[in-house]
Every structure is written in structure tokens, then in C-alpha cells.
Motif scaffolding. Structure first.
Motif, PDB file in Angstrom:
ATOM      1  N   ASN A 232       0.811  -1.223   0.000  1.00 28.80           N
ATOM      2  CA  ASN A 232       0.000   0.000   0.000  1.00 28.80           C
ATOM      3  C   ASN A 232       0.843   1.271   0.000  1.00 28.80           C
ATOM      4  O   ASN A 232       0.544   2.224  -0.716  1.00 28.80           O
ATOM      5  CB  ASN A 232      -0.927   0.000   1.219  1.00 28.80           C
ATOM      6  CG  ASN A 232      -1.970  -1.100   1.146  1.00 28.80           C
ATOM      7  OD1 ASN A 232      -2.389  -1.497   0.061  1.00 28.80           O
ATOM      8  ND2 ASN A 232      -2.383  -1.618   2.294  1.00 28.80           N
ATOM      9  N   ARG A 233       1.908   1.270   0.799  1.00 27.78           N
ATOM     10  CA  ARG A 233       2.720   2.488   0.928  1.00 27.78           C
ATOM     11  C   ARG A 233       3.883   2.539  -0.039  1.00 27.78           C
ATOM     12  O   ARG A 233       4.524   3.578  -0.188  1.00 27.78           O
ATOM     13  CB  ARG A 233       3.212   2.635   2.369  1.00 27.78           C
ATOM     14  CG  ARG A 233       2.067   2.743   3.377  1.00 27.78           C
ATOM     15  CD  ARG A 233       2.563   3.198   4.722  1.00 27.78           C
ATOM     16  NE  ARG A 233       1.462   3.334   5.657  1.00 27.78           N
ATOM     17  CZ  ARG A 233       0.793   4.462   5.874  1.00 27.78           C
ATOM     18  NH1 ARG A 233       1.134   5.550   5.216  1.00 27.78           N
ATOM     19  NH2 ARG A 233      -0.200   4.500   6.743  1.00 27.78           N
ATOM     20  N   GLU A 234       4.197   1.402  -0.643  1.00 25.74           N
ATOM     21  CA  GLU A 234       5.286   1.323  -1.626  1.00 25.74           C
ATOM     22  C   GLU A 234       6.603   1.838  -1.034  1.00 25.74           C
ATOM     23  O   GLU A 234       7.314   2.633  -1.642  1.00 25.74           O
ATOM     24  CB  GLU A 234       4.921   2.080  -2.902  1.00 25.74           C
ATOM     25  CG  GLU A 234       3.711   1.494  -3.615  1.00 25.74           C
ATOM     26  CD  GLU A 234       3.437   2.157  -4.947  1.00 25.74           C
ATOM     27  OE1 GLU A 234       3.999   3.249  -5.193  1.00 25.74           O
ATOM     28  OE2 GLU A 234       2.663   1.595  -5.734  1.00 25.74           O
ATOM     29  N   LYS A 235       6.896   1.370   0.168  1.00 28.41           N
ATOM     30  CA  LYS A 235       8.138   1.731   0.847  1.00 28.41           C
ATOM     31  C   LYS A 235       8.692   0.512   1.569  1.00 28.41           C
ATOM     32  O   LYS A 235       7.951  -0.418   1.910  1.00 28.41           O
ATOM     33  CB  LYS A 235       7.908   2.863   1.858  1.00 28.41           C
ATOM     34  CG  LYS A 235       7.641   4.219   1.230  1.00 28.41           C
ATOM     35  CD  LYS A 235       7.570   5.306   2.307  1.00 28.41           C
ATOM     36  CE  LYS A 235       7.348   6.677   1.676  1.00 28.41           C
ATOM     37  NZ  LYS A 235       7.353   7.759   2.692  1.00 28.41           N
ATOM     38  N   TRP A 236      10.012   0.564   1.786  1.00 26.29           N
ATOM     39  CA  TRP A 236      10.670  -0.487   2.561  1.00 26.29           C
ATOM     40  C   TRP A 236      10.576  -0.155   4.049  1.00 26.29           C
ATOM     41  O   TRP A 236      10.850   0.971   4.463  1.00 26.29           O
ATOM     42  CB  TRP A 236      12.145  -0.597   2.166  1.00 26.29           C
ATOM     43  CG  TRP A 236      12.373  -1.184   0.804  1.00 26.29           C
ATOM     44  CD1 TRP A 236      12.661  -0.516  -0.347  1.00 26.29           C
ATOM     45  CD2 TRP A 236      12.345  -2.578   0.456  1.00 26.29           C
ATOM     46  NE1 TRP A 236      12.808  -1.386  -1.388  1.00 26.29           N
ATOM     47  CE2 TRP A 236      12.627  -2.660  -0.929  1.00 26.29           C
ATOM     48  CE3 TRP A 236      12.115  -3.750   1.176  1.00 26.29           C
ATOM     49  CZ2 TRP A 236      12.674  -3.883  -1.603  1.00 26.29           C
ATOM     50  CZ3 TRP A 236      12.162  -4.965   0.508  1.00 26.29           C
ATOM     51  CH2 TRP A 236      12.437  -5.029  -0.863  1.00 26.29           C
ATOM     52  N   TYR A 237      10.214  -1.149   4.835  1.00 27.43           N
ATOM     53  CA  TYR A 237      10.124  -0.991   6.285  1.00 27.43           C
ATOM     54  C   TYR A 237      11.134  -1.912   6.959  1.00 27.43           C
ATOM     55  O   TYR A 237      11.210  -3.100   6.634  1.00 27.43           O
ATOM     56  CB  TYR A 237       8.717  -1.329   6.777  1.00 27.43           C
ATOM     57  CG  TYR A 237       7.711  -0.236   6.510  1.00 27.43           C
ATOM     58  CD1 TYR A 237       7.339   0.660   7.510  1.00 27.43           C
ATOM     59  CD2 TYR A 237       7.151  -0.086   5.244  1.00 27.43           C
ATOM     60  CE1 TYR A 237       6.426   1.675   7.266  1.00 27.43           C
ATOM     61  CE2 TYR A 237       6.236   0.924   4.985  1.00 27.43           C
ATOM     62  CZ  TYR A 237       5.881   1.803   6.004  1.00 27.43           C
ATOM     63  OH  TYR A 237       4.981   2.808   5.754  1.00 27.43           O
ATOM     64  N   ASP A 238      11.895  -1.343   7.884  1.00 31.17           N
ATOM     65  CA  ASP A 238      12.869  -2.148   8.627  1.00 31.17           C
ATOM     66  C   ASP A 238      12.143  -3.036   9.637  1.00 31.17           C
ATOM     67  O   ASP A 238      11.377  -2.559  10.479  1.00 31.17           O
ATOM     68  CB  ASP A 238      13.861  -1.245   9.370  1.00 31.17           C
ATOM     69  CG  ASP A 238      14.899  -0.648   8.438  1.00 31.17           C
ATOM     70  OD1 ASP A 238      15.159  -1.254   7.386  1.00 31.17           O
ATOM     71  OD2 ASP A 238      15.437   0.422   8.756  1.00 31.17           O
ATOM     72  N   ARG A 239      12.412  -4.319   9.552  1.00 30.08           N
ATOM     73  CA  ARG A 239      11.885  -5.286  10.511  1.00 30.08           C
ATOM     74  C   ARG A 239      13.047  -6.130  11.021  1.00 30.08           C
ATOM     75  O   ARG A 239      14.053  -6.299  10.341  1.00 30.08           O
ATOM     76  CB  ARG A 239      10.839  -6.217   9.869  1.00 30.08           C
ATOM     77  CG  ARG A 239       9.702  -5.504   9.158  1.00 30.08           C
ATOM     78  CD  ARG A 239       8.868  -4.686  10.107  1.00 30.08           C
ATOM     79  NE  ARG A 239       7.687  -4.112   9.484  1.00 30.08           N
ATOM     80  CZ  ARG A 239       7.168  -2.950   9.806  1.00 30.08           C
ATOM     81  NH1 ARG A 239       7.743  -2.221  10.755  1.00 30.08           N
ATOM     82  NH2 ARG A 239       6.078  -2.505   9.220  1.00 30.08           N
TER      83      ARG A 239
END
Length: 372
Positions: free
Chosen positions: A156-163
Motif C-alpha cells: 500500500n505504501r510502496e516503501k521499505w520498512y525495517d523489521r
């Protein structure tokens, strides 16, 4: 002639320096663009927490017997839920198939979001759909009991998220792990005690005016922590309570203890777990009443017969996680503390014990009578 050569060399050197400088600026500009456009900012990653507990040691593939095992995985974010993980160990290498609890991510990368944004797309790991129609990712596992960076790309946000993920060695069969593991319960208990001690020190500082006073979250009134008025004489009672929210696996004892002081109601909440180290009610922090046993707190009842929003912080997942719950206190269920099922059960136990004691005494007297 020599002067001309020197002049040309200087011009060429300056040109190379200028080109390299422009290249460096271009790279910096590219990094800034990547950081801003393709990687979620720190504020966008709110709700993320650390995984693991102090004292854990990495368990590498060479320390695990070859095989396929179901393994427990702790995620640093509730927005990256993992329903199931299957670990494959072969010749010292480990991979895991993660079955996701949603379909919000299109790809993952074994590293940080910034590293993912700079990498060639061929390094990305796309999702597969299993026979149940769920999304799965197959990722390399560097080590168990060790936080592993795993960037996830939001659909949805078209971004990479650090997990960060932590695969728990303790969840494998005992014969699968070839090295001795630390006492995890002891590590968790030590971490909990250390955390509670720090929280108590923080609370003491707030009471004495040393340090910063914490305020309720924005939009939440501090007066919400004030106990509700109740038309009963001051004293000890009991009240039916229901808990909602969280995973649904944790409960609270009901009826709960009810204390009326100055016409206001306070509840003694006992969780079915010993892992809670504080509760938040209306932005105010409450610490456990006891250091051992089930986590027990005294909190104000702010409203009757309606969901009362609270937060309880648990250390059951290696590192502290704040979980939102709702407590419903049923005002028409207030009873004397002697009327509670717990009190009735205690009376039954006492009665049975008394009967057994009388029977033993009678038997003893009869035996003595026969001997005489």
C-alpha cells in the motif's frame, strides 16, 4: 614544452577531481532520494520494538542437526505478523519459510530498508502463495537467537520498512540443538526484574520531582486515570471483570478485588501470566504489587459497564511489548469479597480439611480404645 605538459596535466587532474566530485554529489543525491522516497522514515516505523533478551547467544546452522522443524519467530513489529515458520537446516545452512498473517507485503530483503533500496531487484525475495492461499517468503537465517534484519516492501505504501526477526532455538526439539542453551526463563526473569527496578526508580523520581514528568499521550486526558465514584461505603469488595483485546490467550481473574477509598473505585487485577511489568491507565503507569507469582496490579476503575482502555506491557516475547486491552467492570455485579467463588472455594477447602482432621482424630481415639 615541459611547462605545457605540466599545464595539461593540471587541467586533466582538475577535470578528474571535478568529475569525481560531481559523481560523489550525484551519489549523495541518489542516497538522499532513496532514503526519502523508498525507505520508511523513523516516524513511519512507529510501534517497532527490539527482539531478543539480554544473555542470548547466537546458534548457527552448524549447531543444529540437519532437518526440517517448525520454529517460533518473534517479529519486531505487529505489522509484520508471522503465522507459522518452518526452518530447514542442511549442511550448516538454514532457511525458513514464513507464512504471513496478511498480504500487505510484496517482497522482502535480508538486510535493512536502505540496503534494499540500493540493491539490484534480483536480490529481492518475492512472495509465494501456498495451498491455503496465504503469502509465504523463503528467507536465509543467519543464526537462531539472534536478531536478523529483514526489510519488507509495503504494497500500500510502496516503501521499505525495517523489521527484525528472532528465530527461537528453544522452540526446536531438544535433540535438534547440538549446543547447550541458556536458561531462558532465568534470562527473562532477570530482564523483568531489572526493568521493574528501573520503572520503580523512574516513578520515585517523578514523585520527588527529580527528572521529567511523563504526560498522557496526545489527545488523552490525564483525568482519565481518576477513579470513578461509587455509591458504597469504603471497604473491600469484589466485582466481575472481562478482558478483551490482545491475542485472546491471556485472561484476568474474575471477580477481581474491588477497593473503595473515599468513595472511589479501585480494582486489583491479576493476570494469568507473570510477565506483565506495568500497566498504563489514562497515561499513568502502575507497577506490580508483588515481585513473584501472577502479575497483579491495583488500578483505578474509570468507568463501569463500558470498555475501559488500558495498556499492559509484557516481557513474555523476549523483549517488552505494550499491548492494548479493554477491561469491562460490571457495576451490578459488586459483591462482598466473602461471596466470591475464590472465597467459597477456600471455605470448601477449609471445611474438607477440618472434616479430615476430625476423622483422623476419631480414628486415632478408636484405635487407642481398642488397644486398651
Amino acid at each position: 614544452m615541459r611547462r605545457t605538459v605540466y599545464t595539461l596535466a593540471g587541467i586533466i587532474g582538475a577535470g578528474i577531481f571535478w568529475i569525481s566530485g560531481m559523481t560523489g554529489l550525484a551519489k549523495e543525491e541518489e542516497e538522499r532520494e532513496i532514503s526519502y522516497d523508498q525507505v520508511a522514515s523513523e516516524s513511519e516505523r512507529a510501534g517497532s520494538s527490539e527482539v531478543g533478551v539480554e544473555g542470548m547467544m547466537p546458534v548457527y546452522g552448524t549447531d543444529v542437526a540437519d532437518g526440517v522443524y517448525e520454529v517460533t519467530v518473534e517479529s519486531s513489529s505487529s505489522m509484520f505478523p508471522i503465522e507459522k515458520a518452518v526452518l530447514t537446516v542442511e549442511s550448516g545452512s538454514m532457511t525458513a519459510v514464513l507464512t504471513m498473517g496478511g498480504q500487505g507485503y510484496l517482497k522482502v530483503y535480508p538486510g535493512t530498508g536502505a540496503e534494499a533500496a540500493k540493491s539490484d531487484p534480483s536480490a529481492y525475495i518475492g512472495f509465494q502463495v501456498n495451498e491455503e492461499g496465504k503469502h509465504t517468503f523463503t528467507i536465509p537465517v543467519e543464526a537462531l537467537d539472534h536478531p536478523i534484519a529483514c526489510a519488507a516492501f509495503s504494497k500500500n505504501r510502496e516503501k521499505w520498512y525495517d523489521r527484525f526477526l528472532l528465530f527461537e532455538a528453544e522452540s526446536l526439539p531438544k535433540e535438534a540443538v547440538l549446543v547447550e542453551l541458556p536458561d531462558y526463563e532465568a534470562l527473562k526473569q532477570a530482564a523483568k526484574e531489572k526493568r521493574i527496578a528501573a520503572l520503580k526508580e523512574e516513578a520515585d523520581q517523578e514523585e520527588t520531582g527529580d527528572g521529567d514528568t511523563k504526560k498522557a499521550p496526545e489527545g488523552q486526558l490525564e483525568t482519565l486515570a481518576q477513579a470513578a465514584l461509587i455509591e458504597m461505603e469504603d471497604g473491600e469488595y469484589a466485582i466481575e471483570v472481562e478482558v478483551k483485546g490482545g491475542t485472546g490467550r491471556t485472561t484476568v481473574s474474575s471477580p477481581a478485588g474491588l477497593t473503595v477509598r473515599d468513595g472511589r473505585a479501585y480494582a486489583r487485577i491479576e493476570w494469568s501470566s507473570s510477565s506483565y511489568d506495568y500497566m498504563l491507565v489514562g497515561g499513568k503507569k502502575y507497577l506490580p504489587l508483588y515481585e513473584e507469582g501472577y502479575s497483579t496490579f491495583e488500578i483505578p476503575i474509570t468507568v463501569f459497564n463500558e470498555p475501559m482502555e488500558i495498556i499492559a506491557d509484557t516481557t513474555a516475547m523476549s523483549t517488552p511489548h505494550e499491548i492494548e486491552y479493554q477491561l469491562i467492570f460490571y457495576g451490578d455485579s459488586v459483591m462482598s469479597k466473602n461471596q466470591t467463588p475464590q472465597a467459597a472455594a477456600r471455605r470448601v477447602v477449609y471445611m474438607v480439611f477440618a472434616i479430615m482432621l476430625v476423622c483422623a482424630l476419631v480414628s486415632y481415639l478408636n484405635k487407642r480404645k481398642r488397644k486398651n
